[in-house]
Design a protein around this motif. Structure first.
Motif, mmCIF file in Angstrom:
data_model
loop_
_atom_site.group_PDB
_atom_site.id
_atom_site.type_symbol
_atom_site.label_atom_id
_atom_site.label_comp_id
_atom_site.label_asym_id
_atom_site.label_seq_id
_atom_site.Cartn_x
_atom_site.Cartn_y
_atom_site.Cartn_z
ATOM 1 N N ILE A 153 49.589 48.328 41.716
ATOM 2 C CA ILE A 153 48.802 47.623 42.885
ATOM 3 C C ILE A 153 47.191 47.140 42.467
ATOM 4 C CG2 ILE A 153 47.773 47.689 45.095
ATOM 5 C CD1 ILE A 153 50.288 49.536 45.610
ATOM 6 N N PHE A 154 46.810 48.156 41.777
ATOM 7 C CA PHE A 154 45.157 47.638 41.226
ATOM 8 C C PHE A 154 45.268 46.668 40.243
ATOM 9 C CE2 PHE A 154 41.578 48.580 38.334
ATOM 10 C CZ PHE A 154 40.566 48.213 39.161
ATOM 11 N N SER A 155 46.151 46.603 39.343
ATOM 12 C CA SER A 155 46.118 45.452 38.402
ATOM 13 C C SER A 155 46.620 44.266 38.917
ATOM 14 C CB SER A 155 47.432 45.989 37.386
ATOM 15 O OG SER A 155 47.483 45.112 36.307
ATOM 16 N N GLY A 156 47.228 44.229 39.977
ATOM 17 C CA GLY A 156 47.489 42.913 40.674
ATOM 18 C C GLY A 156 46.344 42.287 41.270
ATOM 19 N N TYR A 157 45.627 43.408 41.909
ATOM 20 C CA TYR A 157 44.456 42.798 42.456
ATOM 21 C C TYR A 157 43.347 42.434 41.720
ATOM 22 C CZ TYR A 157 39.851 43.304 44.831
ATOM 23 O OH TYR A 157 38.400 43.181 45.462
ATOM 24 N N MET A 158 43.234 43.060 40.491
ATOM 25 C CA MET A 158 42.161 42.522 39.642
ATOM 26 C C MET A 158 42.736 41.420 38.959
ATOM 27 S SD MET A 158 39.856 44.579 39.761
ATOM 28 C CE MET A 158 38.864 44.188 38.395
ATOM 29 N N TRP A 159 43.999 41.077 38.726
ATOM 30 C CA TRP A 159 44.540 40.061 38.184
ATOM 31 C C TRP A 159 44.222 38.828 39.158
ATOM 32 C CZ3 TRP A 159 48.315 36.892 40.392
ATOM 33 C CH2 TRP A 159 48.712 35.624 39.816
ATOM 34 N N ARG A 160 44.366 39.025 40.608
ATOM 35 C CA ARG A 160 43.961 37.905 41.370
ATOM 36 C C ARG A 160 42.532 37.723 41.393
ATOM 37 N NH1 ARG A 160 45.275 37.937 47.686
ATOM 38 N NH2 ARG A 160 45.038 35.675 48.005
ATOM 39 N N THR A 161 41.788 38.802 41.440
ATOM 40 C CA THR A 161 40.398 38.390 41.569
ATOM 41 C C THR A 161 39.716 37.622 40.537
ATOM 42 O OG1 THR A 161 40.234 40.482 42.759
ATOM 43 C CG2 THR A 161 38.145 39.638 41.919
ATOM 44 N N THR A 162 40.224 38.108 39.354
ATOM 45 C CA THR A 162 39.904 37.469 38.234
ATOM 46 C C THR A 162 40.490 36.135 37.948
ATOM 47 O OG1 THR A 162 39.615 39.743 36.888
ATOM 48 C CG2 THR A 162 39.855 37.764 35.480
ATOM 49 N N LYS A 170 40.958 34.133 40.415
ATOM 50 C CA LYS A 170 40.161 33.348 41.399
ATOM 51 C C LYS A 170 38.525 32.878 40.782
ATOM 52 C CE LYS A 170 38.395 33.370 46.046
ATOM 53 N NZ LYS A 170 38.397 34.025 47.247
#
Length: 89
Positions: free
Chosen positions: A45-54, A56
């Motif tokens: 979940i954290f990896s997905g969040y960081m991927w999305r943030t990066t 963007k």
């Protein structure tokens, strides 16, 4: 540790200890998942969040760069147009 990364590391360590405590507390009942399974899920979940943030942030910085290069190109075109007008006179 500064800023966001420090807070993130502290939060992840806190979550780890919370999960370990949770596992030990509920281990007597035999119900629940092992802590490594929960940590793996949280990591995904954290990896997905960081991927999305990066992603963007990269799109925003790329858009700024494109706009900057476009304005440079337009300025060059205007300068060239001025030179042609001056050379005709």
């Amino acid at each position: 540790m500064k800023g966001r990364s420090g807070k993130l590391i502290i939060a992840m360590v806190g979550v780890f200890f919370l999960l370990v405590s949770w596992q030990r507390f509920f281990a007597a009942e035999g119900a629940g998942l092992p802590a490594w399974v929960l940590l793996t899920a949280l990591g995904i979940i954290f990896s997905g969040y960081m991927w999305r943030t990066t992603s963007k942030q990269e799109k925003e910085s790329e858009q700024k760069w494109i706009e900057q290069e476009g304005s440079v190109f337009i300025r060059r075109m205007e300068d060239e147009k001025e030179r042609k007008l001056v050379s005709k006179e």
